[in-house]
Design a protein around this motif. Structure first.
Motif, mmCIF file in Angstrom:
data_model
loop_
_atom_site.group_PDB
_atom_site.id
_atom_site.type_symbol
_atom_site.label_atom_id
_atom_site.label_comp_id
_atom_site.label_asym_id
_atom_site.label_seq_id
_atom_site.Cartn_x
_atom_site.Cartn_y
_atom_site.Cartn_z
ATOM 1 N N TYR A 199 25.351 -7.729 66.271
ATOM 2 C CA TYR A 199 25.785 -8.886 67.362
ATOM 3 C C TYR A 199 26.911 -9.752 66.910
ATOM 4 O O TYR A 199 26.955 -10.087 65.553
ATOM 5 N N LYS A 200 27.678 -9.895 67.799
ATOM 6 C CA LYS A 200 29.006 -10.819 67.414
ATOM 7 C C LYS A 200 29.108 -11.690 68.773
ATOM 8 O O LYS A 200 29.068 -11.041 69.875
ATOM 9 N N SER A 201 29.251 -12.859 68.621
ATOM 10 C CA SER A 201 29.375 -13.988 69.660
ATOM 11 C C SER A 201 30.769 -13.619 70.309
ATOM 12 O O SER A 201 31.688 -13.057 69.260
ATOM 13 N N VAL A 202 30.974 -14.266 71.495
ATOM 14 C CA VAL A 202 32.195 -14.047 71.957
ATOM 15 C C VAL A 202 33.366 -14.868 71.353
ATOM 16 O O VAL A 202 34.528 -14.430 71.072
ATOM 17 N N LEU A 203 32.899 -16.022 70.677
ATOM 18 C CA LEU A 203 34.151 -16.703 70.003
ATOM 19 C C LEU A 203 34.239 -15.847 68.665
ATOM 20 O O LEU A 203 35.410 -16.099 68.251
ATOM 21 N N SER A 204 33.339 -15.409 68.105
ATOM 22 C CA SER A 204 33.800 -14.508 66.787
ATOM 23 C C SER A 204 34.416 -13.390 67.113
ATOM 24 O O SER A 204 35.199 -13.164 66.595
ATOM 25 N N GLN A 205 34.426 -12.701 68.285
ATOM 26 C CA GLN A 205 35.234 -11.753 68.552
ATOM 27 C C GLN A 205 36.309 -12.072 68.989
ATOM 28 O O GLN A 205 37.554 -11.494 68.659
ATOM 29 N N LEU A 206 36.627 -13.248 69.764
ATOM 30 C CA LEU A 206 38.064 -13.984 69.977
ATOM 31 C C LEU A 206 38.953 -14.238 68.596
ATOM 32 O O LEU A 206 40.010 -13.891 68.634
ATOM 33 N N LEU A 207 38.203 -14.804 67.695
ATOM 34 C CA LEU A 207 38.748 -15.280 66.545
ATOM 35 C C LEU A 207 39.187 -13.919 65.770
ATOM 36 O O LEU A 207 40.491 -13.988 65.193
ATOM 37 N N GLY A 208 38.556 -13.029 65.803
ATOM 38 C CA GLY A 208 38.724 -11.755 65.065
ATOM 39 C C GLY A 208 40.012 -10.816 65.755
ATOM 40 O O GLY A 208 40.981 -10.338 64.989
ATOM 41 N N ALA A 209 40.032 -11.084 66.967
ATOM 42 C CA ALA A 209 41.105 -10.359 67.636
ATOM 43 C C ALA A 209 42.319 -11.252 67.466
ATOM 44 O O ALA A 209 43.412 -10.745 67.331
ATOM 45 N N VAL A 210 42.409 -12.754 67.606
ATOM 46 C CA VAL A 210 43.554 -13.322 67.499
ATOM 47 C C VAL A 210 43.952 -13.579 66.138
ATOM 48 O O VAL A 210 45.280 -13.374 65.808
ATOM 49 N N VAL A 211 43.188 -14.015 65.144
ATOM 50 C CA VAL A 211 43.822 -14.271 63.911
ATOM 51 C C VAL A 211 43.027 -13.279 62.788
ATOM 52 O O VAL A 211 43.309 -13.481 61.502
ATOM 53 N N GLY A 212 42.300 -12.419 62.997
ATOM 54 C CA GLY A 212 41.668 -11.507 62.032
ATOM 55 C C GLY A 212 40.302 -12.018 61.283
ATOM 56 O O GLY A 212 39.894 -13.278 61.778
ATOM 57 N N HIS A 213 39.857 -11.643 60.235
ATOM 58 C CA HIS A 213 38.710 -11.898 59.589
ATOM 59 C C HIS A 213 38.979 -12.524 58.268
ATOM 60 O O HIS A 213 38.234 -12.234 57.112
#
Length: 440
Positions: A256-270
Motif C-alpha cells: 500500500y502507498k498513500s496518495v501523498l506518498s505516490q505524489l511525492l515519489g512522482a514529483v521529487v522521487g524517493h
C-alpha cells in the motif's frame, strides 16, 4: 488548532480517489469538479465562522450558539455531534498517520493496530502533562509539513507548466481500465467522501477562549492561515494527481502507498526529502488527534457545568487539565481502532457526517442570533443563511451516499448520546430535589 484541518488534506483526496477508483484513468477528469465543490464549501464555512468568532468571542462553539439561540435539544444535538466528532478525529487522524508510516516502511504493515495504540498512548500522556508543555511538540511538525508539501505541490505545478507533460520520477501504479460509467451517484459519493477535507475548520471557534489578547484578531489570523493553506493544498494535490494519474490503493493489502506518498515519489522521487516530508505528514496526522484532546475536555467541561455530564468532567486534575475528558476520549478512540482494524477507509464514512451535523446546527443558530438582534445585520444574516443551506445540502448528500457505509451508525449514536445526556441531567435534577435545603 490547524493539525486537524491540515491533516485532512491527506485523507480527503484519498477518500475521493477511492470512490473514483472504478472509473480507472477516466476518474481523473472528475476529480477537479468534485474538488471545486469542496473548496467552495470550505470558503462558505470560512466566512460563516469569521462571523461566529466576532459574535461569540468567549465561547463560539456550536453547543454554546445552539444553547443560546435554539434551545435545549438542538444544543444537545450539537454537543453529541461534537463529542462524537472529537472521538472520530482521533481514530481517523491516527489511522491515517499509521497509513503514511506503512507507506514509507512496508515492513510495518502487519503492526497497524499496535502502532495506533502506541500513538494514542503517547498523545494521551503528553496532554495529561498539560498543553503548555505539549504545545511546542505539536507546533514544529505543522511548519515542517507546510514547507514540505506546499513546496512539493508548487514544484510539481512548475514542472507541469515548464514540461507540459512531465514524467514521474517514481511512476505510480497504473490505473486499471474503467469498470463502470461515471454516474451522478458515484460523483455524489466522491463529494461526500471529499467533505472530510473541510473538517477541523470549527476548531478555532470551539476553543476561542484559549486565545491570548487580542482574542478576535488572533482567532481570525489562525482561521485564515488554516483555510488558505488547506485550500492551496487541496487544489494543488488535485491538479498533480490528475496530471500524473495517481490513484488510491487498498490500505489492507501489502504494498500500500498513500496518495501523498505516490505524489511525492512522482514529483521529487524517493530521496532524503521524501522521508523528511513523509515524517512530517506522519507527525501531523498522528498529532491531529491533539485537536480533539484540546477540544473534547473543554466541551465536556461546559456540558458538565450545565449538568448533562458527571461533575468529574468539569473538574481539572493535578496539572490543571481535565483528566476525565482526556482519559475517556483516549479509551473510546482505542476501542474504535480495534473495531475498524485501524483502517482509515472504514472510518471515513462516519467522520464527515457528524461534522456536518455540527456545521448545520451552528449556522442555523447564527441565523437565529442575527434575527434576534435589535440592530439588523442583513449581510451577516444572509451569510449564515447561505452557510446553513450549503451545509444542509452537503449533509443530505453525505447521509444519502454513506447510509450503508456508516451513516446509520452515526444516526444511531447521536440520539443515544442525547438520551444519555438527558438521563444524567435528570439524575442531577432529582438529586437536588431530594437533598435537604441548608439551614442558614
Amino acid at each position: 488548532m490547524g493539525l486537524d484541518s491540515l491533516g485532512s488534506s491527506s485523507y480527503g483526496p484519498e477518500a475521493e480517489l477511492t470512490i473514483l477508483l472504478p472509473l480507472g484513468a477516466w476518474g481523473m477528469g472528475y476529480l477537479g469538479p468534485v474538488m471545486a465543490f469542496v473548496i467552495a464549501l470550505l470558503a462558505v464555512l470560512y466566512v460563516s465562522y469569521r462571523q461566529t468568532l466576532a459574535a461569540y468571542p468567549t465561547s463560539g462553539g456550536a453547543y454554546a450558539v445552539a444553547r443560546e439561540n435554539l434551545g435545549e435539544y438542538p444544543s444537545l444535538l450539537a454537543a453529541a455531534a461534537l463529542m462524537i466528532d472529537y472521538v472520530l478525529n482521533v481514530a481517523v487522524g491516527i489511522s491515517s498517520g499509521v497509513g503514511v508510516l506503512v507507506s514509507a516502511m512496508p515492513s510495518l504493515h502487519p503492526y497497524i493496530q499496535p502502532l495506533c495504540f502506541g500513538i494514542v498512548a503517547i498523545i494521551t500522556i503528553a496532554n495529561l502533562r498539560g498543553t503548555g508543555e505539549a504545545g511546542w511538540l505539536f507546533a514544529l511538525p505543522i511548519y515542517l509539513f507546510i514547507v514540505c508539501f506546499l513546496g512539493s505541490v508548487g514544484y510539481g505545478l512548475i514542472r507541469i507548466v515548464a514540461e507540459g507533460n512531465p514524467r514521474p520520477i517514481v511512476a505510480p501504479p497504473p490505473l486499471g481500465p474503467p469498470e463502470t460509467a461515471a454516474a451522478g451517484w458515484l460523483l455524489m459519493h466522491a463529494f461526500a467522501s471529499g467533505c472530510t477535507a473541510v473538517t477541523g475548520v470549527e476548531a478555532v471557534s470551539n476553543v476561542i477562549g484559549s486565545f491570548k489578547e487580542p482574542i478576535i484578531r488572533n482567532a481570525y489570523i489562525t482561521l485564515t492561515i488554516i483555510v488558505v493553506v488547506l485550500g492551496l493544498l487541496r487544489g494543488g494535490i488535485a491538479t498533480i494527481v490528475t496530471w500524473f494519474e495517481i490513484g488510491a490503493m487498498d490500505q489492507t493489502r501489502d504494498g500500500y502507498k498513500s496518495v501523498l506518498s505516490q505524489l511525492l515519489g512522482a514529483v521529487v522521487g524517493h530521496g532524503v526529502f521524501y522521508y523528511i516530508a513523509m515524517s512530517s505528514l506522519l507527525c501531523i496526522l498522528s498529532l491531529s488527534a491533539n485537536t480533539s484532546f484540546v477540544g473534547f475536555p473543554r466541551i465536556c467541561r461546559v456540558v458538565a457545568a450545565d449538568g448533562y455530564l458527571p461533575k468529574a468532567f468539569a473538574q481539572p486534575g493535578r496539572r490543571l487539565v481535565f483528566t476525565a475528558g482526556i482519559l475517556f476520549l483516549s479509551g473510546i478512540a482505542a476501542l474504535l481502532s480495534i473495531s475498524f482494524g485501524g483502517i482509515t477507509e472504514r472510518l471515513i464514512p462516519l467522520f464527515a457526517i457528524r461534522a456536518f451535523f455540527t456545521f448545520r446546527v451552528l449556522q442555523v443558530g447564527m441565523v437565529a442570533h442575527w434575527r434576534r438582534q435589535p440592530q439588523k445585520h442583513p449581510a451577516k444574516l444572509l451569510t449564515n443563511a447561505v452557510g446553513a443551506a450549503s451545509t444542509g445540502v452537503a449533509l443530505i448528500v453525505i447521509l444519502t451516499a454513506k447510509f450503508t457505509e456508516g451513516a446509520l451508525i452515526t444516526l444511531i449514536a447521536i440520539p443515544v448520546t442525547i438520551i444519555l445526556l438527558k438521563a444524567i441531567k435528570g439524575y442531577y435534577t432529582s438529586l437536588e430535589h431530594e437533598l435537604p435545603t441548608p439551614v442558614r
